[in-house]
Motif scaffolding. Sequence first.
Motif, PDB file in Angstrom:
ATOM      1  N   PRO A   1       0.807  -1.232   0.000  1.00 50.00           N
ATOM      2  CA  PRO A   1       0.000   0.000   0.000  1.00 50.00           C
ATOM      3  C   PRO A   1       0.836   1.276   0.000  1.00 50.00           C
ATOM      4  CG  PRO A   1      -0.937  -1.608   1.495  1.00 50.00           C
ATOM      5  CD  PRO A   1       0.379  -2.183   1.032  1.00 50.00           C
ATOM      6  N   ALA A   2       1.987   1.255   0.676  1.00 54.23           N
ATOM      7  CA  ALA A   2       2.831   2.445   0.725  1.00 54.23           C
ATOM      8  C   ALA A   2       3.309   2.867  -0.660  1.00 54.23           C
ATOM      9  CB  ALA A   2       4.033   2.195   1.632  1.00 54.23           C
ATOM     10  N   ARG A   3       3.376   1.923  -1.572  1.00 56.88           N
ATOM     11  CA  ARG A   3       3.831   2.232  -2.924  1.00 56.88           C
ATOM     12  C   ARG A   3       2.797   3.043  -3.698  1.00 56.88           C
ATOM     13  NH1 ARG A   3       8.080   0.180  -5.087  1.00 56.88           N
ATOM     14  NH2 ARG A   3       8.142  -1.575  -3.641  1.00 56.88           N
ATOM     15  N   HIS A   4       1.563   3.052  -3.215  1.00 53.59           N
ATOM     16  CA  HIS A   4       0.467   3.688  -3.949  1.00 53.59           C
ATOM     17  C   HIS A   4      -0.040   4.959  -3.268  1.00 53.59           C
ATOM     18  CE1 HIS A   4       0.166   0.102  -6.524  1.00 53.59           C
ATOM     19  NE2 HIS A   4       0.464  -0.555  -5.411  1.00 53.59           N
ATOM     20  N   VAL A   5       0.751   5.510  -2.355  1.00 48.05           N
ATOM     21  CA  VAL A   5       0.324   6.702  -1.622  1.00 48.05           C
ATOM     22  C   VAL A   5       0.066   7.867  -2.561  1.00 48.05           C
ATOM     23  CG1 VAL A   5       1.083   8.458   0.023  1.00 48.05           C
ATOM     24  CG2 VAL A   5       1.424   6.033   0.548  1.00 48.05           C
ATOM     25  N   LYS A   6       0.914   8.041  -3.565  1.00 54.42           N
ATOM     26  CA  LYS A   6       0.758   9.170  -4.482  1.00 54.42           C
ATOM     27  C   LYS A   6      -0.377   8.963  -5.474  1.00 54.42           C
ATOM     28  CE  LYS A   6       5.563  10.746  -4.296  1.00 54.42           C
ATOM     29  NZ  LYS A   6       6.796  11.026  -5.091  1.00 54.42           N
ATOM     30  N   ARG A   7      -0.741   7.716  -5.712  1.00 48.58           N
ATOM     31  CA  ARG A   7      -1.843   7.408  -6.642  1.00 48.58           C
ATOM     32  C   ARG A   7      -2.770   6.373  -6.003  1.00 48.58           C
ATOM     33  NH1 ARG A   7       0.023   5.746 -12.423  1.00 48.58           N
ATOM     34  NH2 ARG A   7      -2.239   5.752 -12.645  1.00 48.58           N
ATOM     35  N   PRO A   8      -3.431   6.726  -4.916  1.00 47.98           N
ATOM     36  CA  PRO A   8      -4.260   5.740  -4.211  1.00 47.98           C
ATOM     37  C   PRO A   8      -5.432   5.232  -5.041  1.00 47.98           C
ATOM     38  CG  PRO A   8      -4.662   7.945  -3.374  1.00 47.98           C
ATOM     39  CD  PRO A   8      -3.460   8.047  -4.264  1.00 47.98           C
ATOM     40  N   GLU A   9      -5.855   6.018  -6.030  1.00 48.39           N
ATOM     41  CA  GLU A   9      -7.025   5.628  -6.819  1.00 48.39           C
ATOM     42  C   GLU A   9      -6.756   4.411  -7.711  1.00 48.39           C
ATOM     43  OE1 GLU A   9      -4.521   8.158  -9.425  1.00 48.39           O
ATOM     44  OE2 GLU A   9      -5.189   8.285  -7.342  1.00 48.39           O
ATOM     45  N   ARG A  10      -5.489   4.079  -7.925  1.00 46.19           N
ATOM     46  CA  ARG A  10      -5.204   2.942  -8.801  1.00 46.19           C
ATOM     47  C   ARG A  10      -5.087   1.623  -8.044  1.00 46.19           C
ATOM     48  NH1 ARG A  10       1.226   2.939 -10.585  1.00 46.19           N
ATOM     49  NH2 ARG A  10       2.051   2.803  -8.469  1.00 46.19           N
ATOM     50  N   PHE A  11      -5.003   1.665  -6.702  1.00 45.02           N
ATOM     51  CA  PHE A  11      -4.735   0.440  -5.950  1.00 45.02           C
ATOM     52  C   PHE A  11      -5.844  -0.594  -6.136  1.00 45.02           C
ATOM     53  CE2 PHE A  11      -5.100  -2.177  -2.098  1.00 45.02           C
ATOM     54  CZ  PHE A  11      -3.828  -2.754  -2.064  1.00 45.02           C
ATOM     55  N   GLU A  12      -7.100  -0.206  -5.918  1.00 42.14           N
ATOM     56  CA  GLU A  12      -8.182  -1.177  -6.011  1.00 42.14           C
ATOM     57  C   GLU A  12      -8.377  -1.701  -7.429  1.00 42.14           C
ATOM     58  OE1 GLU A  12      -9.816  -2.943  -3.899  1.00 42.14           O
ATOM     59  OE2 GLU A  12      -8.758  -2.021  -2.225  1.00 42.14           O
ATOM     60  N   PRO A  13      -8.344  -0.847  -8.468  1.00 39.87           N
ATOM     61  CA  PRO A  13      -8.428  -1.412  -9.818  1.00 39.87           C
ATOM     62  C   PRO A  13      -7.287  -2.384 -10.124  1.00 39.87           C
ATOM     63  CG  PRO A  13      -8.904   0.929  -9.881  1.00 39.87           C
ATOM     64  CD  PRO A  13      -8.436   0.628  -8.484  1.00 39.87           C
ATOM     65  N   MET A  14      -6.071  -2.068  -9.676  1.00 40.78           N
ATOM     66  CA  MET A  14      -4.953  -2.976  -9.915  1.00 40.78           C
ATOM     67  C   MET A  14      -5.138  -4.277  -9.148  1.00 40.78           C
ATOM     68  SD  MET A  14      -0.804  -2.505  -9.358  1.00 40.78           S
ATOM     69  CE  MET A  14      -0.814  -0.839  -9.982  1.00 40.78           C
ATOM     70  N   ARG A  15      -5.624  -4.155  -7.921  1.00 38.91           N
ATOM     71  CA  ARG A  15      -5.868  -5.360  -7.117  1.00 38.91           C
ATOM     72  C   ARG A  15      -6.936  -6.240  -7.772  1.00 38.91           C
ATOM     73  NH1 ARG A  15      -8.531  -7.285  -2.170  1.00 38.91           N
ATOM     74  NH2 ARG A  15      -9.969  -5.515  -2.119  1.00 38.91           N
ATOM     75  N   ALA A  16      -8.008  -5.612  -8.284  1.00 37.65           N
ATOM     76  CA  ALA A  16      -9.066  -6.376  -8.946  1.00 37.65           C
ATOM     77  C   ALA A  16      -8.535  -7.071 -10.191  1.00 37.65           C
ATOM     78  CB  ALA A  16     -10.231  -5.449  -9.300  1.00 37.65           C
ATOM     79  N   ASN A  17      -7.738  -6.374 -10.988  1.00 36.04           N
ATOM     80  CA  ASN A  17      -7.156  -6.971 -12.189  1.00 36.04           C
ATOM     81  C   ASN A  17      -6.243  -8.137 -11.835  1.00 36.04           C
ATOM     82  OD1 ASN A  17      -8.415  -5.174 -13.923  1.00 36.04           O
ATOM     83  ND2 ASN A  17      -6.675  -3.774 -14.033  1.00 36.04           N
ATOM     84  N   LEU A  18      -5.423  -7.950 -10.810  1.00 41.71           N
ATOM     85  CA  LEU A  18      -4.491  -8.996 -10.419  1.00 41.71           C
ATOM     86  C   LEU A  18      -5.231 -10.206  -9.848  1.00 41.71           C
ATOM     87  CD1 LEU A  18      -1.547  -9.764 -10.301  1.00 41.71           C
ATOM     88  CD2 LEU A  18      -1.346  -8.565  -8.117  1.00 41.71           C
ATOM     89  N   ASN A  19      -6.272  -9.975  -9.054  1.00 43.53           N
ATOM     90  CA  ASN A  19      -7.029 -11.095  -8.492  1.00 43.53           C
ATOM     91  C   ASN A  19      -7.737 -11.892  -9.586  1.00 43.53           C
ATOM     92  OD1 ASN A  19      -6.255 -10.734  -5.872  1.00 43.53           O
ATOM     93  ND2 ASN A  19      -8.044  -9.523  -5.291  1.00 43.53           N
TER      94      ASN A  19
END
Length: 263
Positions: free
Chosen positions: A79-97
């Motif tokens: 999560p710390a890697r996505h602090v500057k772009r938090p809006e991409r974390f959940e879409p990336m997580r959904a794609n990866l899952n």
Amino acid sequence: MAEQVFSQGELEAIATALGDTSEGLTGSEIGHLLASIKMIDPTPTATKWVRLHNAFVERQNRAQNRRAILEFMRQAMLPARHVKRPERFEPMRANLNRALAFSGLAVDAAGELVGVDQVKTLPEAARRADELRADLVRRGVHADVLRFCRAELVADNYFHAVLEATKSIADKLRTKTGLTEDGGRLVDAALCGSAPLLAINALATESQRSEQSGFANLIKGTFGMFRNPSAHEARILWTMSKEDAEDLLSLASLIHRRLDAAK
């Protein structure tokens, strides 16, 4: 007992999820992560997902295990890697899952890789993918579109197969022009203006110039349908039928063919 490895289809799906143009890692992030876990980067100038796929394949083939790829995913989803772009974390997580759906793995809300029950619908998803591919082959659909007829992309419905095919159009535009933009800006830079970077005809007559403009608008409309900010909501709400998917993938095929022939 041999260690587990990812199938080639799983490696491509993981690389595509992490290297997604709009929701994935940046090129510099990919380079940093590969270096940090000492993974060879055999094609550093390739498209992001191809770059990742080649790195994953090289490491897994050499090591005969998937440990480095698992570590890459762990580092990428901190999560710390996505602090500057938090809006991409959940879409990336959904794609990866979705890519991991048949591997018995998932990324949880904290960014951790966890074990889950393996998807039980693999035969059904595989059947749907095979049927979709067979129908599209009969239509003579472009090979760059057929590669999205995969079980993990049609496990829930056909939306994600069409979404990924749409993204491949943007990838082709960037490959043929060297541009880095996305969406409408990419189309404008590649296909619009009095001297476009790509022309689908000689642009010698008003009719030909109108065809060029219409083709650009067709691609913009396709992008707008799937790639605008509301696309995340559409993924949840749009239950796409097989018939809709076949028509939309045929449209993507037409666009790919015209781009292949563009000068």
